[in-house]
Structure formats: structure tokens, C-alpha cells
Design a protein around this motif. Structure first.
Motif, mmCIF file in Angstrom:
data_model
loop_
_atom_site.group_PDB
_atom_site.id
_atom_site.type_symbol
_atom_site.label_atom_id
_atom_site.label_comp_id
_atom_site.label_asym_id
_atom_site.label_seq_id
_atom_site.Cartn_x
_atom_site.Cartn_y
_atom_site.Cartn_z
ATOM 1 N N UNK A 111 0.767 -1.266 -0.027
ATOM 2 C CA UNK A 111 -0.112 -0.026 0.039
ATOM 3 C C UNK A 111 1.026 1.343 0.106
ATOM 4 N N UNK A 112 1.975 1.295 0.667
ATOM 5 C CA UNK A 112 2.929 2.471 0.758
ATOM 6 C C UNK A 112 3.692 2.625 -0.634
ATOM 7 N N UNK A 113 3.726 1.604 -1.121
ATOM 8 C CA UNK A 113 4.455 1.644 -2.750
ATOM 9 C C UNK A 113 3.524 2.184 -3.480
ATOM 10 N N UNK A 114 2.442 1.674 -3.548
ATOM 11 C CA UNK A 114 1.390 2.109 -4.354
ATOM 12 C C UNK A 114 1.179 3.694 -4.252
ATOM 13 N N UNK A 115 0.928 4.163 -2.908
ATOM 14 C CA UNK A 115 0.778 5.606 -2.689
ATOM 15 C C UNK A 115 1.875 6.228 -3.039
ATOM 16 N N UNK A 130 1.786 6.748 -7.076
ATOM 17 C CA UNK A 130 0.531 7.452 -7.399
ATOM 18 C C UNK A 130 0.600 8.847 -7.041
ATOM 19 N N UNK A 131 1.573 9.008 -6.256
ATOM 20 C CA UNK A 131 1.751 10.568 -5.428
ATOM 21 C C UNK A 131 0.395 10.870 -4.847
ATOM 22 N N UNK A 132 -0.034 9.556 -4.051
ATOM 23 C CA UNK A 132 -1.293 9.598 -3.267
ATOM 24 C C UNK A 132 -0.947 10.199 -1.831
ATOM 25 N N UNK A 133 -0.891 11.502 -1.660
ATOM 26 C CA UNK A 133 -0.550 12.219 -0.433
ATOM 27 C C UNK A 133 -1.122 11.935 0.739
ATOM 28 N N UNK A 186 0.006 9.765 3.969
ATOM 29 C CA UNK A 186 -0.034 10.364 5.398
ATOM 30 C C UNK A 186 -0.971 9.072 6.403
ATOM 31 N N UNK A 187 -1.990 8.418 5.605
ATOM 32 C CA UNK A 187 -2.756 7.477 6.310
ATOM 33 C C UNK A 187 -1.909 6.335 6.817
ATOM 34 N N UNK A 188 -0.963 6.075 5.856
ATOM 35 C CA UNK A 188 0.023 4.997 6.085
ATOM 36 C C UNK A 188 1.232 4.853 6.798
ATOM 37 N N UNK A 189 1.183 6.077 7.497
ATOM 38 C CA UNK A 189 2.097 6.351 8.665
ATOM 39 C C UNK A 189 3.168 7.303 7.982
ATOM 40 N N UNK A 190 3.176 7.963 6.914
ATOM 41 C CA UNK A 190 4.018 8.974 6.513
ATOM 42 C C UNK A 190 4.338 10.276 7.363
ATOM 43 N N UNK A 222 9.509 13.870 -1.304
ATOM 44 C CA UNK A 222 9.115 13.276 -2.680
ATOM 45 C C UNK A 222 8.439 14.208 -3.289
ATOM 46 N N UNK A 223 7.717 15.200 -2.839
ATOM 47 C CA UNK A 223 6.697 16.248 -3.689
ATOM 48 C C UNK A 223 7.920 17.229 -4.129
ATOM 49 N N UNK A 224 9.045 17.299 -3.493
ATOM 50 C CA UNK A 224 9.991 18.249 -4.316
ATOM 51 C C UNK A 224 10.501 17.900 -5.412
ATOM 52 N N UNK A 225 10.304 16.412 -5.870
ATOM 53 C CA UNK A 225 10.892 15.986 -7.079
ATOM 54 C C UNK A 225 9.876 16.301 -8.340
ATOM 55 N N UNK A 226 8.772 16.543 -7.950
ATOM 56 C CA UNK A 226 7.781 16.632 -9.040
ATOM 57 C C UNK A 226 7.799 17.980 -9.969
ATOM 58 N N UNK A 227 7.875 18.833 -9.421
ATOM 59 C CA UNK A 227 7.875 19.624 -8.273
ATOM 60 C C UNK A 227 6.343 19.906 -8.016
ATOM 61 N N UNK A 228 5.798 19.777 -6.777
ATOM 62 C CA UNK A 228 4.645 19.925 -6.343
ATOM 63 C C UNK A 228 4.379 20.860 -5.350
ATOM 64 N N UNK A 229 3.744 21.983 -5.332
ATOM 65 C CA UNK A 229 3.665 22.836 -4.324
ATOM 66 C C UNK A 229 2.847 22.379 -3.250
#
Length: 119
Positions: free
Chosen positions: A58-62, A65-68, A72-76, A84-91
């Protein structure tokens, strides 16, 4: 005297000891992205990079998929997930919008008081 546990906030995952344990590998992977060499390896082949860590399916898939919200729900931890978001970049505001299930533009207007863009 016992400590009272705070009342949960609806639809808000609590990052507590259990969440910390659950998200250890996810957070370890995300924190590894502070290294330029690791960012390059992740960008070159995300799936191979994730193989280095013991993520749950589930973590891998999230991550892929960039399922933010899912991460978080999976312990992030949000501070690690932002690596991770900095690589896309994602505001960061787009992640905030995803967390509450809103369109990014609506989030900017309704939550941050920005003016709606014409166009």
C-alpha cells in the motif's frame, strides 16, 4: 493522575507512536531523498529505488501514485513526504488540497483567501 487522550479530529490521521512505527520504512525512504544521488536514482527508476526499502504494498502504491493522503494515512510524516513532492515539483498547497479532497484552485481561494485566476 492519568493523562487524558485528546479527542480525535475527524478525518485527520494522528501521527503517534503507532503511526511512526507503521511509517518507518516510508519515512526512511523519503528522507533518503535529501541526497542528490538518491534523488537522481529515484527519478531514473522509481520502482527500482523503492525496492531498496521494505515498504508495504500500500505504501509503495501510494508513493508511485503520489497519493499524499494515502501516504499520511499509512504512517508518512508530512515533513518527510515533502521530500518526495520536491521531485515533481509539487507546491505544498497542492498537497494540502489533496489532504482535504479539494481542487487546488478551490483550496487556494477557500482556505488561503487567494483570488480566483481568470482563464
Amino acid at each position: 493522575m492519568s493523562a487524558r487522550k485528546p479527542a480525535p479530529i475527524p478525518d485527520t490521521p494522528l501521527f503517534d507512536r503507532a503511526g511512526s512505527h507503521r511509517g518507518y520504512e516510508l519515512n526512511k525512504m523519503a528522507m533518503s531523498l535529501v541526497s542528490a544521488a538518491n534523488r537522481e536514482a529515484f527519478a531514473a527508476d522509481e520502482e527500482a529505488y523503492l525496492d531498496r526499502y521494505k515498504l508495504s504494498p500500500e505504501q509503495r502504491a501510494a508513493v508511485l501514485a503520489r497519493d499524499w493522503q494515502g501516504m499520511i494515512r499509512l504512517g508518512g510524516n508530512i515533513f518527510y513526504i515533502l521530500k518526495i513532492s520536491a521531485l515533481d515539483p509539487m507546491p505544498v498547497t497542492a498537497i494540502g488540497a489533496a489532504q482535504v479532497g479539494m481542487d487546488h484552485e478551490d483550496f487556494l481561494v477557500e482556505r488561503l483567501g487567494k483570488e480566483r485566476r481568470n482563464g
